[in-house]
Design a protein around this motif. Structure first.
Motif, PDB file in Angstrom:
ATOM      1  N   GLY A 554       9.590  18.686  -1.949  1.00 53.94           N
ATOM      2  CA  GLY A 554       8.851  19.205  -2.987  1.00 53.94           C
ATOM      3  C   GLY A 554       8.450  17.818  -3.951  1.00 53.94           C
ATOM      4  N   ALA A 555       9.035  16.980  -4.051  1.00 61.22           N
ATOM      5  CA  ALA A 555       8.841  15.973  -4.771  1.00 61.22           C
ATOM      6  C   ALA A 555       7.705  14.909  -4.143  1.00 61.22           C
ATOM      7  N   CYS A 556       7.667  14.737  -3.011  1.00 61.81           N
ATOM      8  CA  CYS A 556       6.819  13.855  -2.356  1.00 61.81           C
ATOM      9  C   CYS A 556       5.695  14.229  -1.787  1.00 61.81           C
ATOM     10  N   TRP A 557       5.680  15.748  -1.495  1.00 63.58           N
ATOM     11  CA  TRP A 557       4.382  16.098  -0.596  1.00 63.58           C
ATOM     12  C   TRP A 557       3.069  15.948  -1.191  1.00 63.58           C
ATOM     13  N   CYS A 558       2.975  16.229  -2.592  1.00 64.40           N
ATOM     14  CA  CYS A 558       1.598  15.899  -3.023  1.00 64.40           C
ATOM     15  C   CYS A 558       1.063  14.970  -2.901  1.00 64.40           C
ATOM     16  N   GLY A 559       1.885  13.511  -3.319  1.00 61.82           N
ATOM     17  CA  GLY A 559       1.656  12.084  -3.362  1.00 61.82           C
ATOM     18  C   GLY A 559       1.281  11.723  -1.989  1.00 61.82           C
ATOM     19  N   LEU A 560       2.023  12.223  -0.953  1.00 64.29           N
ATOM     20  CA  LEU A 560       1.780  11.911   0.368  1.00 64.29           C
ATOM     21  C   LEU A 560       0.590  12.584   0.854  1.00 64.29           C
ATOM     22  N   LEU A 561       0.461  13.657   0.628  1.00 67.73           N
ATOM     23  CA  LEU A 561      -0.566  14.519   1.222  1.00 67.73           C
ATOM     24  C   LEU A 561      -2.060  13.842   0.642  1.00 67.73           C
ATOM     25  N   ALA A 562      -1.982  13.560  -0.654  1.00 71.34           N
ATOM     26  CA  ALA A 562      -3.177  12.923  -1.303  1.00 71.34           C
ATOM     27  C   ALA A 562      -3.578  11.576  -0.638  1.00 71.34           C
ATOM     28  N   ALA A 563      -2.419  10.778  -0.403  1.00 70.07           N
ATOM     29  CA  ALA A 563      -2.446   9.342   0.202  1.00 70.07           C
ATOM     30  C   ALA A 563      -3.037   9.602   1.771  1.00 70.07           C
ATOM     31  N   LEU A 564      -2.099  10.051   2.305  1.00 72.19           N
ATOM     32  CA  LEU A 564      -2.532  10.506   3.725  1.00 72.19           C
ATOM     33  C   LEU A 564      -4.018  10.866   4.008  1.00 72.19           C
ATOM     34  N   SER A 565      -4.131  11.808   3.204  1.00 72.31           N
ATOM     35  CA  SER A 565      -5.523  12.313   3.497  1.00 72.31           C
ATOM     36  C   SER A 565      -6.694  11.392   3.387  1.00 72.31           C
ATOM     37  N   LEU A 566      -6.423  10.822   2.189  1.00 68.90           N
ATOM     38  CA  LEU A 566      -7.584   9.539   1.806  1.00 68.90           C
ATOM     39  C   LEU A 566      -7.435   8.650   3.030  1.00 68.90           C
ATOM     40  N   LEU A 567      -6.402   8.030   3.472  1.00 71.11           N
ATOM     41  CA  LEU A 567      -6.207   6.989   4.407  1.00 71.11           C
ATOM     42  C   LEU A 567      -6.683   7.724   6.071  1.00 71.11           C
ATOM     43  N   LEU A 568      -6.715   8.938   5.960  1.00 68.32           N
ATOM     44  CA  LEU A 568      -7.223   9.428   7.255  1.00 68.32           C
ATOM     45  C   LEU A 568      -8.777   9.561   7.330  1.00 68.32           C
ATOM     46  N   ASP A 573      -9.419   3.486  12.574  1.00 65.77           N
ATOM     47  CA  ASP A 573      -8.665   2.942  13.894  1.00 65.77           C
ATOM     48  C   ASP A 573      -8.227   4.082  14.280  1.00 65.77           C
ATOM     49  N   GLU A 574      -8.088   4.279  15.753  1.00 63.14           N
ATOM     50  CA  GLU A 574      -7.547   5.488  16.419  1.00 63.14           C
ATOM     51  C   GLU A 574      -6.129   5.389  16.214  1.00 63.14           C
ATOM     52  N   THR A 575      -5.443   4.271  16.184  1.00 60.46           N
ATOM     53  CA  THR A 575      -3.875   4.256  16.198  1.00 60.46           C
ATOM     54  C   THR A 575      -3.517   4.304  14.761  1.00 60.46           C
ATOM     55  N   ALA A 576      -4.254   4.049  13.826  1.00 65.71           N
ATOM     56  CA  ALA A 576      -4.035   4.480  12.453  1.00 65.71           C
ATOM     57  C   ALA A 576      -4.016   5.855  12.175  1.00 65.71           C
ATOM     58  N   SER A 577      -5.277   6.336  12.745  1.00 63.62           N
ATOM     59  CA  SER A 577      -5.781   7.794  12.507  1.00 63.62           C
ATOM     60  C   SER A 577      -4.356   8.762  13.331  1.00 63.62           C
ATOM     61  N   GLU A 578      -4.060   8.151  14.210  1.00 64.25           N
ATOM     62  CA  GLU A 578      -2.862   8.929  15.147  1.00 64.25           C
ATOM     63  C   GLU A 578      -1.611   8.843  14.454  1.00 64.25           C
TER      64      GLU A 578
END
Length: 1708
Positions: A554-568, A573-578
């Motif tokens: 619960g604590a980490c999902w918002c931040g993770l999701l925002a960051a990962l979505s931005l990075l995606l 790079d295919e590997t990074a996307s993967e």
């Protein structure tokens, strides 16, 4: 090992040799310069030898004497000669290494070394010696140890670099040694050590009493290190001259890192950690905290100290060690440190600081257990900083800031690649054109977002933290951070964080599951209490850990999701996307396992959005799950999850149609979209069991992708590449073309693998497909584009592969498909229907275990949707449904068993509005069932077949099908009849079962017609179905249904159990009668022009009302027939009388209906149930009855039908006997129960009184009963009366009278009168009138032979008859209805005609006279003044005389009066004394008066003969008076006699009316009559035989009247004569005066003959008074008068006598 080697004999021997050799060398070296040293050395040699010689344990002895042994060497060092010093130091080291140095010696050595150090001699050798001394043994303690350590520190700060570095290394090693000693000491005392007391606080910083020696040293050392770093004076390390913070921090870090146990086990050390280290770190951090990059004007007056890289970096290292090892001790402090770390990531901090902070955070991120502790200690505590959340969010913000914030120039080393701009949000990216890479090289992996390009560097292996900048301990200046380094580390942090957390939680989850399994297995057995406790403890522990996991996620999902979505989004790079996709998928799966719905769905949404083209995601995912377009708040910044950036810099691989309701252009898919799609498929495939509700997101996205890629469903639900139906076809690159079959395959496998999902997950999958399908349905609602059939196809596929557990998903699956079947879009609903029917057929043919024949519930479940399809109105769906039914019948027909009710239900469900073709198809199914399957189906279903056939009868689309289905019902009834026994057995068996179940449940058995046996119930259902058809709106169906119903009851009714007849009556026949009655009374009276097509309708059936009338007649007749033929069955039933009442009630309402056909038929039914026989025809009528006509009934009473149960044996004589009042022996089945007859009487009375009640208004619409109806009604009475005569009271008689009177009063319609009356000129009785008279006749005959008390009824009968007699003069009125005389009626007009009542009245009069002759003397007749009533009645026609409607009437009245008086007067005289007849006399007198002196004039055309005849009648009356009345004057009231006298008087000198012509006058004067009157008068005036005063009175009165009359006439004549002058008086005046004169002469004669005493003086004086008048007449001119006058005057001579004296005397 060392111990072993140094204490071996060889080693000892060698040591001794070496020592001696060293001492020798020393003495040689000092021989010249330092003699004392030489001497000491030599004595040392001796000492060594001595020790060696004397002691067995040489080493121990050496150690004891070590001070002495070492002395020469120390002296040698004191020489400060380098060579000598080196030699000595080496020797000392050798001794140390053999551990033969005592504590004292060690102290001396250290002091000597200190001197050397101060002199700056042999620095490296010094360090070496200290190190050897401290590492080889533990003799150095306390201050000595401190001195040694200080010595090393001092050497670290020399001018010589080598020395410095060596010293630094030595210090490090020495510090380590101190702590290692403490470790060893702890180990040694581990077992026998009681727990040390708790340290409250350390005031005395010099010593710690609670610690053992080594521990004390370590404590003092660590404390001083802290002091030194803090730039304070040390307590223990006396003699320190200088110190650097960086070195101090490094030492602190190494101690903390290498000896965490020390701090954790000893509270004294923990205390140091809390009290000294943490505040120190926080203090040293302050420049970094306060520093803001780019703030030129500091906020505080003093300039802000800039962050110093070496210290800052070392502090961070210390912090990471503290957090790593002492987190549990320093919870609060760690919170501060972590918060600081987070702050260091801020954009306004120097780049190097941020980089180092990220590295530090990375170290934490690879320790999931530590992260877990953070979460437990901070995030889960109330009022605490959410540290874990902040770390993750900080990382997210940090990554975003790298895209957004360019570096500012306030950094001394700002030569990093800066200038990055950007936005935030998840985006799609892939290797492709447009990269800022060196030409000709492979593009470097990087993130690119809105113009900001950040390369990805390979910083560390997954799961380890290789910090580049935290290790730069030799650098003083901040390093240059390469572009992309911080991003790469942060990216690594995120991936490791996800990997670590998920690996940890999943491992714990798995172990928890394994732990819980054996418990589950044991639950079947008895669980031991201890086990239960363990289980409880485990479950509590599980709950705690689950809470932690949930909090972490619960604590980490918002931040993770925002960051990962931005990075995606930014990834190229295919590997990074993967990696990013894998992280998102892992998180989604983890959230799913922990049932955290929102985060799970958010991660899945992110993957889904990334799968779809830019901006597409919004429309789909936001519509399918509105909750996911959220704003997450990260560290105060608002981070919105926005759609992928539109600046597409990826390779487009497919172009297709979007699946939307609006017509849009095409959309493009990139390789990254396809990569994401594969992740999505992978997620669904591997983690399907945890997706739950997010299946919806996944499937919605897949549906859109499938649509864009142009995959269409094929048979069985698999998707195949197909062309789009409209718009530009899908454009695909070859890469994707080769992928499509794979994708299609994975998709199919995904749904095939649904068979391995657990039930709950399968339900989620089904629900998601259903809601997808619902969306597709909504979309297809509003346009005619091709609908998306993805969901329906996949539902079918899922259903087919899960057939082995079809039960659990059948309801939601088929429930939804049924909704699809109702869709307006034809293609869509067709697919739905195909899916449903395919599933049903597959389900029925699947080899289930157990097989369907043993799993009735499943079979019904499978068939149920087939039934549900019936609720859908679309004909194409129904067609498919019926085709499915036909296929099922053909394939599984014989094994349907319990499924029959459902199949039959489907056939039945066809409704009227569904068109003929569907009804025909369904009817074919039914015909197939009736012809082929009746024997194979369970008998319990036969009832349903009946219902179905019935409902086809009731459908109104196709009349022929209705009629055919009535035929089917007849066939079914035959089948029941033929197989009755078999069916009955089966049903009884089933019934017993049901009964048992019902008893077990404690509920009553619930089935229609329950108490009856089941086989009878089957019949009853058939009957009631036919009953429903009897009230169908279509006349043909009603007729057919009615005939079939009464025929089946007639033909097969004998099969029923006797009690069931009760149900037949009450549940079938009577309700049917009720409904028919209801419909008939409310039927429309509008005329129906034609019967559809060109069929003409007869006028007797041209309204709905008339058509219903036919039905009513048919039904009532049928029920009455059953009552008649089955009375032997019905009568023994308990409530026959109640049924009888109901039937009578129906007969009554039918009889009172406003339809003549129905009402007449009702009476016929009444006659039938009363078993009144059909009367004989005219020709058979016996002569004996010609006086009273027999009733003639219309038509046969008993309708054709089954033969009667009991034949009737009444002979003609018996039948007639009933009418003639003779007692008849009733036939065998005659009703004996008088109550029933009385009920019949009551009904008869109600019908009679209602139907004959006259209208109150002149309403045209008022219904007037017909003559045949009234006739039939009255004809029922005589027979009915035979059964109730014993109780027939006066009251009843009055009721009867009212009805008879009413019936006779009813007029007839002018168009019917020619049929009722042959011709209105003939005087005949109508059949109704005959019937009325017969009824009264029957009554009076019954009274005649009845008991005495019945005779009181005579007067009532007289009254009744007399009222009829009055009709002769005054026809009865019927309410206010206007009737015309029959002669004036026009037959073609609808008018009401009054009948000719004369014949009826005259007939009634005959009966009256006849009856009076028989009953005159009856007491009742006397008491009730019947004679007076007769006279009163006769007075009416007698008064009217010529004014009577018919001449015969008054003549008959006279003759009747004479007859009646001839009988009645003697009776009256008998009863004179009782005065019962007193009132009769005046009536009689008035009657005579009215008749003899009538006011009516004879008609002009009356002939003279007629007149004479009439005069003779008058004379007869006078004769009656003279013979039967006056002779008995003494029995007669005076007044009456007076009236008679007056009347005779009047008659004797009657003045005729003036209307006669002169010629007729002689006859019309009724001279004969006058003469008789006069004679009678005279006869009674001078009767000599006056026997009573009464008689004398009569004669006196008669004379007085006569004389007065004469006087009057004479006077008037004289007057008139005088006035008329010459003109002669009219003839009649002359005649009158002649009469008077003749009368006077006759009187004189009579007076002479009478004895003088009989004549009173008054009379004489009247006679004498006439004389002067007579004399006056002599002047008259008429010769006739003169001659008469002569005769009248002559007798006066007898009165001429001389006067008597007496008189004179009297006068005088």
């Amino acid at each position: 090992m060392r111990k072993m080697s140094t204490s071996s004999p060889e080693a000892v021997k060698k040591l001794l040799e070496n020592m001696q050799s060293d001492l020798r060398s020393l003495s040689l070296e000092c021989r010249k310069k330092f003699p004392p040293v030489k001497e000491a050395a030599e004595s040392g040699i001796v000492k060594v030898k001595t020790i060696a010689a004397r002691n067995a344990d040489i080493l121990a002895a050496l150690k004891e004497n070590s001070s002495e042994v070492v002395q020469p060497l120390l002296m040698g060092c004191g020489t400060k000669e380098p060579k000598i010093a080196q030699l000595c130091l080496s020797a000392i080291q050798r001794l140390m290494s053999h551990e033969v140095v005592s504590e004292g010696a060690a102290g001396n050595i250290i002091n000597m070394l200190w001197q050397l150090m101060e002199n700056g001699l042999e620095e490296l050798k010094l360090l070496q010696t200290v190190l050897v001394l401290l590492t080889t043994n533990t003799v150095v303690h306390d201050d000595v140890l401190a001195k040694a350590i200080v010595l090393c520190f001092r050497l670290h700060f020399t001018k010589d670099n080598i020395t410095n570095n060596t010293a630094a290394a030595t210090v490090r090693q020495v510090v380590t040694v101190v702590f290692e000693r403490m470790d060893a000491e702890d180990e040694q005392y581990k077992d026998n050590d009681s727990h040390p007391p708790i340290v409250q606080g350390n005031s005395n910083r010099r010593t710690i009493s609670t610690l053992r020696p080594c521990a004390k040293d370590a404590y003092m050392l660590f404390q001083d290190l802290c002091q030194l770093v803090n730039a304070d004076a040390p307590y223990w390390l006396v003699g320190m001259t200088e110190m650097t913070r960086t070195f101090g921090l490094e030492l602190l870090e190494s101690v903390l890192n290498d000896f965490p146990r020390v701090f954790l086990q000893h509270q004294e050390f923990s205390f140091l950690l809390k009290e000294r280290v943490c505040p120190l770190v926080i203090k040293l951090f302050s420049p970094n905290i306060k520093f803001r990059q780019g703030t030129n004007t500091p906020s505080s007056p003093t300039p802000v100290e800039k962050p110093y890289f070496p210290i800052c970096m070392r502090l961070l290292r210390v912090v990471s060690v503290l957090i790593k090892h002492f987190y549990s001790l320093l919870v609060t402090e760690c919170e501060i440190f972590l918060s600081l770390l987070v702050k260091f990531l801020d954009g306004d901090k120097p780049q190097w600081l941020r980089a180092v902070a990220v590295e530090c955070i990375h170290r934490l991120c690879i320790q999931p257990q530590l992260l877990r502790s953070f979460c437990q200690s901070y995030d889960m505590k109330p009022h605490s900083t959410k540290v874990f959340r902040d770390i993750v969010n900080a990382l997210g913000s940090f990554i975003q800031s790298l895209f957004i914030t360019p570096s500012t120039g306030n950094n001394p080393i700002s030569n990093t690649q800066t200038g990055t701009s950007g936005g935030s949000g998840p985006s799609t990216a892939q290797n492709g054109a447009g990269m800022s890479a060196t030409v000709g090289l492979t593009p470097q992996p990087a993130f690119e977002y809105r113009g900001t390009w950040i390369p990805i560097l390979n910083t560390s292996v997954q799961g380890t933290s290789k910090a580049a900048y935290l290790e730069l301990l030799d650098k003083v200046e901040p390093p240059t951070i390469p572009d992309g380094y911080a991003m790469s580390v942060a990216f690594g942090c995120l991936l490791d964080l996800v990997r670590g957390i998920t690996a940890m939680i999943e491992a714990e989850l798995d172990s928890e599951e394994i732990a819980s399994q054996p418990v589950i297995a044991k639950q079947a057995a008895e669980v031991q209490p201890s086990e239960q406790q363990e289980k409880l403890a485990a479950s509590e522990k599980g709950a705690v850990s689950r809470a932690v996991w949930e909090e972490m996620v619960g604590a980490c999902w918002c931040g993770l999701l925002a960051a990962l979505s931005l990075l995606l989004d930014a990834s190229t790079d295919e590997t990074a996307s993967e990696n990013i996709l894998k992280a998102e998928m892992t998180m989604a799966s983890l959230c799913g396992k922990l049932s955290l719905i929102t985060p799970r769905d958010a991660f899945i949404t992110a993957i889904c959005k990334a799968s779809l083209p830019p901006h597409y995601a919004l429309t789909v995912l936001n519509s399918s799950s509105s909750g996911f377009h959220k704003t997450y708040s990260i560290q105060g910044q608002s981070v919105q999850m926005i759609s992928p950036s539109s600046d597409s810099h990826q390779q487009v691989v497919a172009v297709g149609q979007p699946l939307t309701s609006q017509h849009q252009g095409t959309v493009m898919l990139t390789a990254k979209n396809i990569q994401c799609m594969r992740t999505l498929l992978n997620l669904a495939h591997c983690h399907g069991s945890v997706l739950g509700t997010s299946w919806q997101l996944v499937l919605a996205t897949l549906q859109h992708l499938v649509w864009i890629l142009g995959l269409k469903p094929a048979s069985g639900g698999a998707l195949k590449p197909g062309r789009a139906v409209e718009g530009p076809s899908t454009v695909l690159t070859t890469a994707v073309m080769s992928d499509l079959p794979v994708i299609s395959n994975i998709l199919s496998r995904l749904f095939e693998s649904s068979q391995y999902l657990d039930d709950v997950s399968l339900h989620h999958l089904i629900n998601a497909l259903c809601s997808l399908s619902t969306e597709a349905m909504d979309m297809a609602f509003w346009n005619n584009k091709e609908p998306s059939l993805f969901a329906v196809a996949k539902l079918l596929e899922t259903g087919l592969v899960n057939m082995h557990r079809i039960e659990i998903l059948w309801r939601p699956l088929t429930g939804h498909l049924l909704e699809v079947c109702q869709h307006p879009n034809a293609r869509m609903r067709e697919m739905g229907a195909e899916a449903v029917t395919a599933l049903i057929k597959a389900g029925l043919s699947f080899k289930h275990d157990p097989p369907l024949s043993q799993n009735q519930r499943l079979q019904l479940l499978l068939l149920n949707p087939l039934k549900e399809l019936s609720n859908i109105v679309h004909p194409d769906i129904r067609q498919k449904q019926l085709e499915c039914v036909l296929q099922i019948l053909q394939n599984e027909g014989d094994s349907l068993g319990p499924g029959w009710p459902l199949v039959l239900g489907v056939i039945e469900a066809i409704r009227n509005d569904q068109g003929e073709s569907l009804i025909r198809t369904a009817f074919q199914c039914l015909q197939l069932v009736v012809t082929d399957f009746l024997p194979t189906m369970p008998s319990t279903c036969l009832q349903i077949v009946v219902d179905v056939a019935g409902s086809f009868g009731l459908q109104n689309q196709e009349l022929n099908i209705s009629l055919t289905s009535i035929g089917l019902l007849w066939n079914i009834s035959d089948y029941f009849f033929q197989r009755g026994e078999i069916i009955e057995k089966e049903l009884d068996k089933e019934e017993a079962l049901l009964q048992k179940q019902a008893e077990e449940k404690g509920v009553p058995l619930n089935r229609p017609f329950h108490p009856a046996p089941p086989f009878d119930c089957l019949w009853l259902c058939l009957y009631s179905k036919l009953g429903e058809l009897c009230v169908d709106p279509r006349p043909a169906v009603r007729k057919s249904g009615g005939q079939t119903l009464f025929s089946t009851v007639g033909a097969h009714g004998t099969l029923l159990q006797h009690p069931t007849w009760h149900t037949v009556l009450w549940k079938v026949l009577f309700p049917l009668l009720d409904r028919v009655r209801e419909s008939s009374t409310t039927a429309d009276k509008e005329k129906i022009e034609s019967g559809g097509g060109n069929i003409l309708i007869h006028h007797s059936r041209d309204t709905a009302e008339k058509q219903w009338a036919e039905t009513w007649v048919l039904t009532l007749a049928g029920v009455a027939r059953i009552f008649n033929t089955r009375r032997y069955l019905l009568q023994p039933l308990g409530d026959f009388s109640k049924a009888w009442d109901v039937l009578l009630n129906h007969i009554q309402s039918a009889a009172l209906s406003k339809n003549s056909e129905v009402s007449l038929a009702a009476l016929k039914s009444c006659q039938e149930i009363l078993q009144i026989v059909t009367p004989v025809k005219e020709c058979d009528k016996p002569e004996g009855l010609s006086g009273v006509n027999m009733p003639v009934f219309v038509g046969p009473l008993i309708p054709p039908g089954p033969p009667r149960a009991l034949s009737r044996t009444d002979s003609l004589g018996e039948r007639l006997g009933r009418y003639n009042g003779a007692e008849v022996n009733a036939a065998a089945d005659e009703i004996e129960d008088s109550a029933l007859w009385w009920a019949a009487w009551s009904t008869w009375y109600k019908i009679g009184s209602e139907s004959t009640k006259p209208p109150t208004t002149c309403d045209k619409l008022f219904f007037i009963p017909s003559q045949p109806f009234l006739t039939a009604l009255v004809q029922i009475f005589p027979a009915l009366y035979q059964h109730i005569k014993l109780g027939f009271s006066m009251e009843d008689l009055k009721k009867l009278g009212v009805i008879l009177h009413g019936a006779v009063s009813v007029p007839i319609s002018s168009d019917a009168s020619p049929f009722i009356l042959p011709s209105y000129t003939e005087a005949v009785l109508t059949s109704l009138q005959e019937a009325v008279l017969i009824a009264l006749d029957v009554l009076q005959k019954a009274i005649c032979v009845g008991p005495e008390d019945m005779q009181i009824m005579y007067p009532a009968i007289f009254d009744q008859l007399l009222s009829f007699v009055e009709f002769s003069c005054k026809a009865p009125t019927y309410g206010k209805l206007e009737t015309k005389n029959i002669a004036n009626a026009k037959f073609n007009q609808a008018e009401w005609v009054a009948l000719n009542y004369v014949p009826f009245a005259e007939k009634s009069l005959e009966v009256v006279v006849d009856l009076y002759q028989k009953t005159a003397c009856h007491k009742a007749v006397v008491n009730e003044k019947v004679l007076q009533k007769i006279i009163k009645t006769l007075r009416i026609p007698l008064n009217l005389k010529y004014a009577c409607p018919s001449e015969t009437t008054w003549k008959m009245a006279v003759s009747s009066l004479l007859k009646v008086l001839s009988i009645g007067l003697p009776v009256a005289r008998q009863h004179a004394s009782s005065r019962k007849f007193d009132t009769m006399w005046p009536e009689l007198a008035n009657t005579f008066e009215d008749f003899l002196f009538t006011k009516s004039t004879p008609p002009d055309n009356l002939s003279i003969q007629e007149f004479e005849k009439n005069e003779n009648i008058d004379v007869e009356v006078v004769q009656l008076i003279s013979t039967d009345i006056l002779p008995y004057a003494n029995f007669i009231p005076k007044e009456f006699v007076g009236q008679i006298m007056t009347m005779l008087n009047k008659g004797s000198i009657h003045s005729q009316s003036t209307s006669f012509t002169e010629a007729e006058i002689d006859i019309r004067m009724r001279e004969e009559f006058s003469k008789v009157c006069f004679e009678t008068l005279l006869q009674f005036s001078f009767s000599n035989k006056v026997s009573t005063p009464q008689e004398g009175y009569i004669s006196r009165m008669a004379l007085s009247v006569l004389l007065k009359r004469s006087q009057d006439v004479l006077h008037r004549y004289i007057e008139d004569e005088r006035l008329s002058g010459r003109c002669p008086l009219p003839r009649q005046r002359v005649t009158e005066i002649v009469f008077v004169l003749k009368a006077i002469s006759t009187l004189m004669d009579s007076l002479k003959k009478t004895k003088p005493e009989n004549v009173d003086t008054n009379t004489w004086s009247q006679v004498i008074a006439l004389y002067p008048t007579l004399v006056e007449c002599i002047t008259c001119t008429s010769s006739e008068v003169c001659s008469a006058l002569k005769e009248a005057l002559v007798p006066f001579k007898d009165f001429l006598q001389p006067p008597v004296a007496k008189v004179q005397n009297g006068e005088s």
